[in-house]
Scaffold this motif. Structure first.
Motif, PDB file in Angstrom:
ATOM      1  N   PHE A 200       0.836  -1.190   0.000  1.00 57.18           N
ATOM      2  CA  PHE A 200       0.000   0.000   0.000  1.00 57.18           C
ATOM      3  C   PHE A 200       0.877   1.247   0.000  1.00 57.18           C
ATOM      4  CE2 PHE A 200      -2.262  -3.451   2.039  1.00 57.18           C
ATOM      5  CZ  PHE A 200      -3.522  -3.397   1.463  1.00 57.18           C
ATOM      6  N   ASN A 201       0.551   2.185  -0.876  1.00 54.70           N
ATOM      7  CA  ASN A 201       1.259   3.462  -0.927  1.00 54.70           C
ATOM      8  C   ASN A 201       0.269   4.518  -1.409  1.00 54.70           C
ATOM      9  OD1 ASN A 201       3.545   5.152  -0.685  1.00 54.70           O
ATOM     10  ND2 ASN A 201       3.961   4.994  -2.886  1.00 54.70           N
ATOM     11  N   HIS A 202       0.597   5.769  -1.216  1.00 51.13           N
ATOM     12  CA  HIS A 202      -0.333   6.818  -1.649  1.00 51.13           C
ATOM     13  C   HIS A 202      -0.287   7.018  -3.159  1.00 51.13           C
ATOM     14  CE1 HIS A 202      -2.911  10.255  -1.476  1.00 51.13           C
ATOM     15  NE2 HIS A 202      -1.971  11.103  -1.846  1.00 51.13           N
ATOM     16  N   GLN A 203       0.925   7.083  -3.732  1.00 54.77           N
ATOM     17  CA  GLN A 203       1.065   7.419  -5.147  1.00 54.77           C
ATOM     18  C   GLN A 203       1.271   6.187  -6.026  1.00 54.77           C
ATOM     19  OE1 GLN A 203       2.785   8.980  -2.698  1.00 54.77           O
ATOM     20  NE2 GLN A 203       2.612  11.187  -2.948  1.00 54.77           N
ATOM     21  N   ALA A 204       0.739   6.272  -7.248  1.00 50.63           N
ATOM     22  CA  ALA A 204       0.902   5.217  -8.245  1.00 50.63           C
ATOM     23  C   ALA A 204       2.291   5.291  -8.873  1.00 50.63           C
ATOM     24  CB  ALA A 204      -0.169   5.360  -9.323  1.00 50.63           C
ATOM     25  N   GLY A 223       1.818  13.181 -10.121  1.00 53.39           N
ATOM     26  CA  GLY A 223       0.867  12.172  -9.682  1.00 53.39           C
ATOM     27  C   GLY A 223       1.500  10.837  -9.338  1.00 53.39           C
ATOM     28  N   THR A 224       2.816  10.725  -9.500  1.00 47.34           N
ATOM     29  CA  THR A 224       3.515   9.456  -9.285  1.00 47.34           C
ATOM     30  C   THR A 224       4.301   9.476  -7.973  1.00 47.34           C
ATOM     31  OG1 THR A 224       5.682  10.003 -10.273  1.00 47.34           O
ATOM     32  CG2 THR A 224       3.885   9.460 -11.786  1.00 47.34           C
ATOM     33  N   VAL A 225       4.974   8.359  -7.700  1.00 45.97           N
ATOM     34  CA  VAL A 225       5.885   8.276  -6.555  1.00 45.97           C
ATOM     35  C   VAL A 225       6.931   9.385  -6.637  1.00 45.97           C
ATOM     36  CG1 VAL A 225       7.723   6.865  -5.538  1.00 45.97           C
ATOM     37  CG2 VAL A 225       5.540   5.815  -6.184  1.00 45.97           C
ATOM     38  N   GLY A 226       7.383   9.703  -7.855  1.00 45.59           N
ATOM     39  CA  GLY A 226       8.378  10.756  -8.021  1.00 45.59           C
ATOM     40  C   GLY A 226       9.737  10.206  -8.417  1.00 45.59           C
ATOM     41  N   LYS A 240       6.660 -12.182  -7.502  1.00 43.48           N
ATOM     42  CA  LYS A 240       5.410 -12.463  -8.202  1.00 43.48           C
ATOM     43  C   LYS A 240       4.210 -12.086  -7.328  1.00 43.48           C
ATOM     44  CE  LYS A 240       2.968 -16.245 -10.544  1.00 43.48           C
ATOM     45  NZ  LYS A 240       2.966 -17.698 -10.854  1.00 43.48           N
ATOM     46  N   ASN A 241       3.146 -11.632  -7.996  1.00 43.19           N
ATOM     47  CA  ASN A 241       1.867 -11.324  -7.344  1.00 43.19           C
ATOM     48  C   ASN A 241       2.001 -10.296  -6.222  1.00 43.19           C
ATOM     49  OD1 ASN A 241       0.259 -12.919  -9.001  1.00 43.19           O
ATOM     50  ND2 ASN A 241       0.507 -14.742  -7.727  1.00 43.19           N
ATOM     51  N   VAL A 242       2.588  -9.161  -6.590  1.00 42.71           N
ATOM     52  CA  VAL A 242       2.587  -7.990  -5.700  1.00 42.71           C
ATOM     53  C   VAL A 242       1.354  -7.162  -6.050  1.00 42.71           C
ATOM     54  CG1 VAL A 242       3.732  -5.822  -5.131  1.00 42.71           C
ATOM     55  CG2 VAL A 242       5.078  -7.921  -5.381  1.00 42.71           C
ATOM     56  N   ILE A 243       0.451  -7.017  -5.121  1.00 35.14           N
ATOM     57  CA  ILE A 243      -0.765  -6.247  -5.336  1.00 35.14           C
ATOM     58  C   ILE A 243      -0.512  -4.839  -4.794  1.00 35.14           C
ATOM     59  CG2 ILE A 243      -3.268  -6.244  -5.124  1.00 35.14           C
ATOM     60  CD1 ILE A 243      -2.039  -8.863  -6.282  1.00 35.14           C
ATOM     61  N   TYR A 244      -0.272  -3.897  -5.697  1.00 35.60           N
ATOM     62  CA  TYR A 244       0.137  -2.537  -5.337  1.00 35.60           C
ATOM     63  C   TYR A 244      -1.087  -1.628  -5.389  1.00 35.60           C
ATOM     64  CZ  TYR A 244       2.927   1.800  -5.507  1.00 35.60           C
ATOM     65  OH  TYR A 244       3.477   3.034  -5.250  1.00 35.60           O
ATOM     66  N   ILE A 245      -1.541  -1.174  -4.222  1.00 38.21           N
ATOM     67  CA  ILE A 245      -2.808  -0.449  -4.110  1.00 38.21           C
ATOM     68  C   ILE A 245      -2.532   0.985  -3.668  1.00 38.21           C
ATOM     69  CG2 ILE A 245      -5.088  -0.417  -3.038  1.00 38.21           C
ATOM     70  CD1 ILE A 245      -4.880  -3.406  -2.615  1.00 38.21           C
ATOM     71  N   THR A 246      -3.065   1.946  -4.428  1.00 37.44           N
ATOM     72  CA  THR A 246      -2.759   3.360  -4.208  1.00 37.44           C
ATOM     73  C   THR A 246      -4.014   4.227  -4.292  1.00 37.44           C
ATOM     74  OG1 THR A 246      -2.309   3.697  -6.576  1.00 37.44           O
ATOM     75  CG2 THR A 246      -0.443   3.080  -5.179  1.00 37.44           C
ATOM     76  N   GLY A 247      -3.857   5.488  -3.898  1.00 38.14           N
ATOM     77  CA  GLY A 247      -4.909   6.495  -4.026  1.00 38.14           C
ATOM     78  C   GLY A 247      -4.397   7.658  -4.852  1.00 38.14           C
ATOM     79  N   HIS A 248      -4.561   8.888  -4.353  1.00 37.17           N
ATOM     80  CA  HIS A 248      -3.929  10.105  -4.852  1.00 37.17           C
ATOM     81  C   HIS A 248      -4.515  10.698  -6.132  1.00 37.17           C
ATOM     82  CE1 HIS A 248      -0.838  13.144  -5.049  1.00 37.17           C
ATOM     83  NE2 HIS A 248      -0.332  12.693  -6.175  1.00 37.17           N
ATOM     84  N   LEU A 249      -4.965   9.879  -7.073  1.00 39.38           N
ATOM     85  CA  LEU A 249      -5.326  10.407  -8.386  1.00 39.38           C
ATOM     86  C   LEU A 249      -6.705  11.059  -8.435  1.00 39.38           C
ATOM     87  CD1 LEU A 249      -3.890   7.623 -10.734  1.00 39.38           C
ATOM     88  CD2 LEU A 249      -2.785   9.696  -9.885  1.00 39.38           C
ATOM     89  N   HIS A 250      -7.585  10.715  -7.498  1.00 34.99           N
ATOM     90  CA  HIS A 250      -8.946  11.270  -7.499  1.00 34.99           C
ATOM     91  C   HIS A 250      -9.643  10.978  -8.822  1.00 34.99           C
ATOM     92  CE1 HIS A 250      -7.767  14.648  -4.377  1.00 34.99           C
ATOM     93  NE2 HIS A 250      -7.255  13.454  -4.084  1.00 34.99           N
ATOM     94  N   ALA A 266      -1.480  -3.446 -10.351  1.00 36.67           N
ATOM     95  CA  ALA A 266      -1.658  -2.080  -9.853  1.00 36.67           C
ATOM     96  C   ALA A 266      -3.129  -1.714  -9.774  1.00 36.67           C
ATOM     97  CB  ALA A 266      -0.919  -1.091 -10.753  1.00 36.67           C
ATOM     98  N   VAL A 267      -3.566  -1.295  -8.578  1.00 38.93           N
ATOM     99  CA  VAL A 267      -4.955  -0.890  -8.354  1.00 38.93           C
ATOM    100  C   VAL A 267      -4.961   0.547  -7.848  1.00 38.93           C
ATOM    101  CG1 VAL A 267      -7.106  -1.361  -7.154  1.00 38.93           C
ATOM    102  CG2 VAL A 267      -5.591  -3.272  -7.760  1.00 38.93           C
ATOM    103  N   SER A 268      -5.693   1.409  -8.548  1.00 39.77           N
ATOM    104  CA  SER A 268      -5.830   2.808  -8.150  1.00 39.77           C
ATOM    105  C   SER A 268      -7.239   3.032  -7.616  1.00 39.77           C
ATOM    106  CB  SER A 268      -5.584   3.735  -9.353  1.00 39.77           C
ATOM    107  OG  SER A 268      -5.783   5.084  -9.001  1.00 39.77           O
ATOM    108  N   VAL A 269      -7.340   3.457  -6.371  1.00 35.28           N
ATOM    109  CA  VAL A 269      -8.637   3.589  -5.690  1.00 35.28           C
ATOM    110  C   VAL A 269      -9.076   5.051  -5.699  1.00 35.28           C
ATOM    111  CG1 VAL A 269      -9.894   3.175  -3.549  1.00 35.28           C
ATOM    112  CG2 VAL A 269      -8.054   1.616  -4.233  1.00 35.28           C
TER     113      VAL A 269
END
Length: 322
Positions: A200-204, A223-226, A240-250, A266-269
């Motif tokens: 889990f992280n804030h930025q995609a 809009g990214t990690v930077g 393998k199978n890292v489910i990376y879930i982020t927000g930030h983009l609105h 990659a999942v953007s919420v």
């Protein structure tokens, strides 16, 4: 009474006025959320509550989303808040967020959160880390991490959860130090190889989840990690199978919500508190996850209206095959 306490009381009073006035409708009960008893893990993910002491509407939107969870059948293993809990990192904003989340503690076992740029960018880093941890400690079932860093890991019913966070004050991105990258690789290597790892992280990541278009096209890094993006991605791709879930983009539910990047999923919420943009621009969106031994199912939901996103919208429901 401190100034912060007075402002907090004013925020709760303003919230009550908005709710009682009906300017933010409460969710319908016709299509309630239901935790799947056959799943190994059930959880809810919300992006960016961004509670603000100058905007009671944001608190009211999160309040409506909480009422939808309160109407749910069954109990969920966790609620994940994907950063920007607050607008300014103010103590009164954190207190209001905790007040809202504590209203659903009989439906949620654990509450986790990552910090967002709005949570840390205006104040002393250590002070904000302390305030962030106090927020989590004040929530029933809230799980705080280290007193020194935002990053930490947690085992939830046999699944490894990894939470990333900036190692110094950043205005928009996530500064991820070499120390954190070494720690992350170690955590990934120690995880059960037969199960996915949730990060889990804030930025995609750059170039994923529709970026830069989903961040209004404002440059390839926005809009990214930077600047630490490529180093982070290189570590994540080793497992393998890292489910990376982020927000930030609105950005509302869309074709960009879920992306299969190979080893990284990659999942953007969308945001639960402020305005979502994109074709599906409804307020108070999020995703309900059910985890099985061979797949993960995500169901996109308009929590503020008490319904799932209509089938005609891309990624209204998606499956991650394991």
């Amino acid at each position: 009474m401190s100034v912060s306490s007075k402002i907090y009381k004013g925020m709760i009073k303003a919230l009550s006025k908005v709710v009682e006035g009906g300017s933010i409708p409460m969710p319908d009960k016709k299509e309630v959320i239901e935790a799947d008893e056959n799943a190994e893990l059930n959880f809810i993910a919300w992006g960016d509550p961004q509670i603000s002491f100058i905007s009671p509407l944001r608190s009211a939107r999160v309040y409506a989303a909480c009422r939808d969870v309160d109407n749910a059948r069954g109990r969920f293993d966790a609620l994940f808040l994907l950063g920007d809990i607050t607008e300014y990192g103010a103590e009164c904003e954190y207190k209001t967020a905790a007040y809202l989340i504590n209203g659903i503690n009989d439906k949620i076992d654990k509450v986790f959160a990552v910090s967002g740029n709005h949570d840390i960018r205006l104040r002393n880093y250590k002070k904000q880390l302390y305030r962030f941890n106090c927020f989590l400690s004040s929530i029933n079932g809230g799980v705080k991490g280290s007193d020194e860093h935002y990053c930490f890991s947690y085992d939830l019913k046999g699944y490894k959860l990894i939470f990333l966070g900036a190692d110094r004050t950043c205005f928009e991105g996530t500064h991820i130090s070499k120390r954190q990258l070494v720690w992350l690789e170690k955590e990934l290597n120690e995880a059960d190889g037969s199960k996915p790892v949730f990060v889990f992280n804030h930025q995609a990541l750059k170039g994923t989840n529709g970026l830069p278009m989903t961040w209004l096209g404002r440059g390839k890094w926005r809009g990214t990690v930077g600047w630490d993006n490529d180093r982070l991605r290189a570590v994540l791709e080793k497992r393998k199978n890292v489910i990376y879930i982020t927000g930030h983009l609105h950005y509302g539910i869309s074709e960009y919500t879920y992306e299969d990047l190979g080893n990284i999923k990659a999942v953007s919420v969308p945001t639960v508190g402020v305005l979502n943009h994109g074709p599906c621009d409804k307020l108070s969106q999020g995703i309900v996850f059910s985890v099985y031994n061979d797949k993960i199912v995500g169901k996109s939901r308009v929590f503020g209206e008490g319904r799932y996103v209509e089938d005609s919208v891309s990624n209204s429901a998606f499956t991650i095959e394991l």
